[in-house]
Motif scaffolding. Structure first.
Motif, PDB file in Angstrom:
ATOM      1  N   VAL B  56     -34.795 -15.442 -16.834  1.00  8.86           N
ATOM      2  CA  VAL B  56     -33.678 -14.511 -17.017  1.00  8.86           C
ATOM      3  C   VAL B  56     -32.843 -14.921 -18.233  1.00  8.86           C
ATOM      4  O   VAL B  56     -32.473 -14.082 -19.066  1.00  8.86           O
ATOM      5  N   THR B  57     -32.571 -16.218 -18.345  1.00  8.62           N
ATOM      6  CA  THR B  57     -31.801 -16.685 -19.501  1.00  8.62           C
ATOM      7  C   THR B  57     -32.556 -16.430 -20.798  1.00  8.62           C
ATOM      8  O   THR B  57     -31.972 -16.018 -21.803  1.00  8.62           O
ATOM      9  N   ALA B  58     -33.868 -16.692 -20.772  1.00  9.61           N
ATOM     10  CA  ALA B  58     -34.656 -16.507 -21.989  1.00  9.61           C
ATOM     11  C   ALA B  58     -34.653 -15.050 -22.416  1.00  9.61           C
ATOM     12  O   ALA B  58     -34.476 -14.730 -23.602  1.00  9.61           O
ATOM     13  N   VAL B  59     -34.825 -14.146 -21.433  1.00 14.55           N
ATOM     14  CA  VAL B  59     -34.841 -12.726 -21.793  1.00 14.55           C
ATOM     15  C   VAL B  59     -33.454 -12.295 -22.276  1.00 14.55           C
ATOM     16  O   VAL B  59     -33.309 -11.562 -23.244  1.00 14.55           O
ATOM     17  N   LEU B  60     -32.421 -12.828 -21.600  1.00 14.45           N
ATOM     18  CA  LEU B  60     -31.046 -12.429 -21.927  1.00 14.45           C
ATOM     19  C   LEU B  60     -30.660 -12.870 -23.336  1.00 14.45           C
ATOM     20  O   LEU B  60     -30.153 -12.076 -24.125  1.00 14.45           O
ATOM     21  N   ALA B  61     -30.902 -14.130 -23.641  1.00 13.81           N
ATOM     22  CA  ALA B  61     -30.346 -14.685 -24.871  1.00 13.81           C
ATOM     23  C   ALA B  61     -31.328 -14.645 -26.035  1.00 13.81           C
ATOM     24  O   ALA B  61     -30.907 -14.765 -27.179  1.00 13.81           O
ATOM     25  N   ASP B  62     -32.604 -14.505 -25.764  1.00  8.04           N
ATOM     26  CA  ASP B  62     -33.566 -14.570 -26.854  1.00  8.04           C
ATOM     27  C   ASP B  62     -34.264 -13.230 -27.088  1.00  8.04           C
ATOM     28  O   ASP B  62     -34.047 -12.584 -28.108  1.00  8.04           O
ATOM     29  N   TYR B  63     -35.055 -12.793 -26.096  1.00  5.73           N
ATOM     30  CA  TYR B  63     -35.819 -11.555 -26.306  1.00  5.73           C
ATOM     31  C   TYR B  63     -34.888 -10.355 -26.478  1.00  5.73           C
ATOM     32  O   TYR B  63     -35.153  -9.468 -27.263  1.00  5.73           O
ATOM     33  N   ARG B  64     -33.814 -10.342 -25.701  1.00  8.44           N
ATOM     34  CA  ARG B  64     -32.867  -9.231 -25.786  1.00  8.44           C
ATOM     35  C   ARG B  64     -31.548  -9.719 -26.392  1.00  8.44           C
ATOM     36  O   ARG B  64     -30.467  -9.369 -25.945  1.00  8.44           O
ATOM     37  N   GLY B  65     -31.645 -10.514 -27.439  1.00 13.53           N
ATOM     38  CA  GLY B  65     -30.456 -11.119 -28.029  1.00 13.53           C
ATOM     39  C   GLY B  65     -29.476 -10.107 -28.585  1.00 13.53           C
ATOM     40  O   GLY B  65     -28.265 -10.254 -28.425  1.00 13.53           O
ATOM     41  N   PHE B  66     -29.997  -9.061 -29.205  1.00 14.38           N
ATOM     42  CA  PHE B  66     -29.112  -8.026 -29.759  1.00 14.38           C
ATOM     43  C   PHE B  66     -28.280  -7.394 -28.657  1.00 14.38           C
ATOM     44  O   PHE B  66     -27.068  -7.219 -28.794  1.00 14.38           O
ATOM     45  N   ASP B  67     -28.959  -7.042 -27.566  1.00 13.38           N
ATOM     46  CA  ASP B  67     -28.291  -6.382 -26.443  1.00 13.38           C
ATOM     47  C   ASP B  67     -27.142  -7.237 -25.944  1.00 13.38           C
ATOM     48  O   ASP B  67     -26.005  -6.765 -25.812  1.00 13.38           O
ATOM     49  N   THR B  68     -27.431  -8.524 -25.722  1.00  9.89           N
ATOM     50  CA  THR B  68     -26.399  -9.401 -25.168  1.00  9.89           C
ATOM     51  C   THR B  68     -25.259  -9.585 -26.147  1.00  9.89           C
ATOM     52  O   THR B  68     -24.096  -9.627 -25.749  1.00  9.89           O
ATOM     53  N   MET B  69     -25.581  -9.681 -27.432  1.00  9.51           N
ATOM     54  CA  MET B  69     -24.507  -9.859 -28.413  1.00  9.51           C
ATOM     55  C   MET B  69     -23.556  -8.661 -28.381  1.00  9.51           C
ATOM     56  O   MET B  69     -22.335  -8.825 -28.353  1.00  9.51           O
ATOM     57  N   LEU B  70     -24.141  -7.471 -28.345  1.00 13.44           N
ATOM     58  CA  LEU B  70     -23.265  -6.300 -28.391  1.00 13.44           C
ATOM     59  C   LEU B  70     -22.572  -6.062 -27.049  1.00 13.44           C
ATOM     60  O   LEU B  70     -21.471  -5.509 -27.022  1.00 13.44           O
ATOM     61  N   GLU B  71     -23.178  -6.511 -25.947  1.00 11.92           N
ATOM     62  CA  GLU B  71     -22.455  -6.462 -24.669  1.00 11.92           C
ATOM     63  C   GLU B  71     -21.223  -7.360 -24.731  1.00 11.92           C
ATOM     64  O   GLU B  71     -20.152  -7.009 -24.230  1.00 11.92           O
TER      65      GLU B  71
END
Lengths: 217, 249
Positions: B56-71
């Motif tokens: 979950v952390t890997a997907v959150l911060a790496d694969y979906r890094g753009f999403d998390t940054m803009l969230e």
């Protein structure tokens, strides 16, 4: 016919109970958002709606016989197995089925935090409305707004209205102009200048009332 | 009025119930969500790509890094908006209402909080830093940290919490969090990769490409934690005191 219905109910309530729960929660939230008069109750409805969506996503991520999406010691990239084989290896198809789907959890993790932030923003707006109007009930607020609109119209003798479009304003001004003609017998040439003059005060008046909305009370 | 609002509710409810028989069964391993190539790729390759045990952390911060940054940016903007809507700079003393009474903070409550707050804060650091190998991460750790300050404000008063975490510092910390996140992205871009392509950080870190992603994720989570901590507390401080930042609940 009867058996079909029974199968439908069986499918719905035994095998897909999670969807029933999420639909019920979603409907409660939707009804609260539409029907409730109080803004805070509307926000509570919005939160319940959000919770329903979160439940939906998380329940989709469930996989039978799977564990949480964190590697077990035998698949741990820093575990003994990985050291023995000289680095982690990609999981096989059978091993993949032993882990729950991480994607819904990731999506909902961010959705929860953003939901809290937007709820805070909505509460701040409610608080500001309460400071300005002394109520968070929708109908009372609408009544007060109507009253304010009406009182902002009153001081001017001509029908000021909302001065939305140009031709409407000029025709209204002309009408008031003809009224003044009837009273004071002003020359016809002043009509157009009167139309121009009346437009500016109308705008000023509406602006003033807007400012009052923010400051007074 | 109340009955007419039932019409769309019943309509939506009927459609959703009707559609839910087409959804996969509870826990079906062959459901589209579970058998999709995306989630299979995440489960199979996270260990190889990033060496992070928590997918979950890997997907959150790496694969979906753009999403998390803009969230995170959304959280930041919400905090700024609350500040802009409610902030009240007037020096006038607020009118005391009938139900408000001034009582000294309760001895039992304050002493309990004195004991509990350090534990909460250490636990929040643990949740944040241990997010790679156990459930946790920046959002959860940040919320815990913000909750500890809210607890101080609840048990004493808002001024006491604000002397420890002033609102100006809140905004600085929140902006710093996003800056940290975006800075790691820009740094990896400057090192020859794409934005938020953490693997390029191996050129400045003495580790392999996979471990560079691992460590960059920690930095990103710390950034998220900063922003969430500050905004949670700023939201409480503004909402509880109607923007005056004094008195409070």
């Amino acid at each position: 016919m009867f058996e079909d219905g029974l199968i439908f109910l069986n499918e719905l309530f035994l095998e897909r109970l999670n969807y029933v729960i999420y639909v019920v929660l979603l409907l409660i939230g939707l009804h609260a958002m539409i029907a409730k008069n109080n803004f805070i109750k509307k926000l509570i409805g919005m939160s319940i709606f959000q919770t329903a969506i979160i439940l939906f996503y998380v329940s989709i991520g469930v996989k039978e016989g799977a564990t949480i999406p964190i590697y077990l010691p035998e698949h741990d990239p820093h575990g003994e197995q990985a050291y023995a084989t000289g680095g982690p290896e990609a999981l096989t198809v059978e091993q993949v089925t032993s882990y729950a789907n991480p994607l819904p959890h990731v999506l909902m993790l961010t959705a929860i935090v953003v939901g809290v932030a937007t709820l805070g923003l909505a509460l701040a707006l409610c608080q500001k409305i309460y400071q300005g109007y002394g109520t968070v009930e929708e109908d009372e607020l609408m009544a007060k707004l109507e009253k304010e609109d009406a009182s902002s119209r009153k001081p001017k003798t001509h029908p000021a209205g909302k001065s939305s479009s140009k031709p409407e304003v000029s025709s209204r001004a002309k009408r008031s102009g003809t009224n003044s003609v009837g009273k004071t017998t002003a020359p016809q040439a002043k009509k157009s200048s009167g139309a121009r003059k009346t437009k500016a005060p109308v705008k000023k008046a509406t602006r003033k009332s807007d400012q009052k909305k923010g400051d007074s009370k | 009025m109340k009955n007419t609002s039932l019409i769309p509710v019943v309509l939506v409810g009927f459609l959703l119930f009707y559609a839910s028989t087409d959804f996969p069964e509870w826990g079906d391993p062959q459901s589209p969500a579970s058998s999709s190539p995306v989630s299979s790729h995440f489960i199979a390759k996270t260990g190889v790509d990033t060496e992070v045990p928590n997918m979950v952390t890997a997907v959150l911060a790496d694969y979906r890094g753009f999403d998390t940054m803009l969230e995170t940016v959304v959280v930041f903007i919400a905090g700024m908006a609350v500040l802009a809507i409610l902030r009240n700079f007037s020096r006038k003393k607020p009118v005391k209402r009938g139900h408000e009474v001034s009582v000294e903070p309760d001895l039992i409550v304050t002493n309990t909080v004195r004991l509990v707050v350090p534990v909460i804060q250490i636990f929040s650091f643990y949740v944040l830093a241990h997010g790679h190998v156990s459930p946790g991460g920046g959002f959860q750790g940040g919320v815990l940290m913000g909750a500890s300050f809210i607890l101080i404000a609840l048990s004493w008063d808002l001024e006491r919490a604000l002397t420890r975490f002033p609102i100006n510092r809140c905004m600085v910390v929140a902006a710093l969090g996003i800056l940290l996140y975006a800075g790691i992205g820009v740094l990896s871009m400057a090192l020859g990769g794409e934005f938020l392509d953490y693997a390029e950080l191996e050129k400045v870190l003495p580790v392999s490409r996979e471990m560079a992603r691992y460590h960059a994720m920690l930095g990103v989570e710390i950034g998220v934690g900063f922003t969430v901590t500050a905004i949670m507390f700023a939201l409480y401080a503004n909402l509880s005191s109607r923007g005056r930042l004094e008195g409070g609940l």
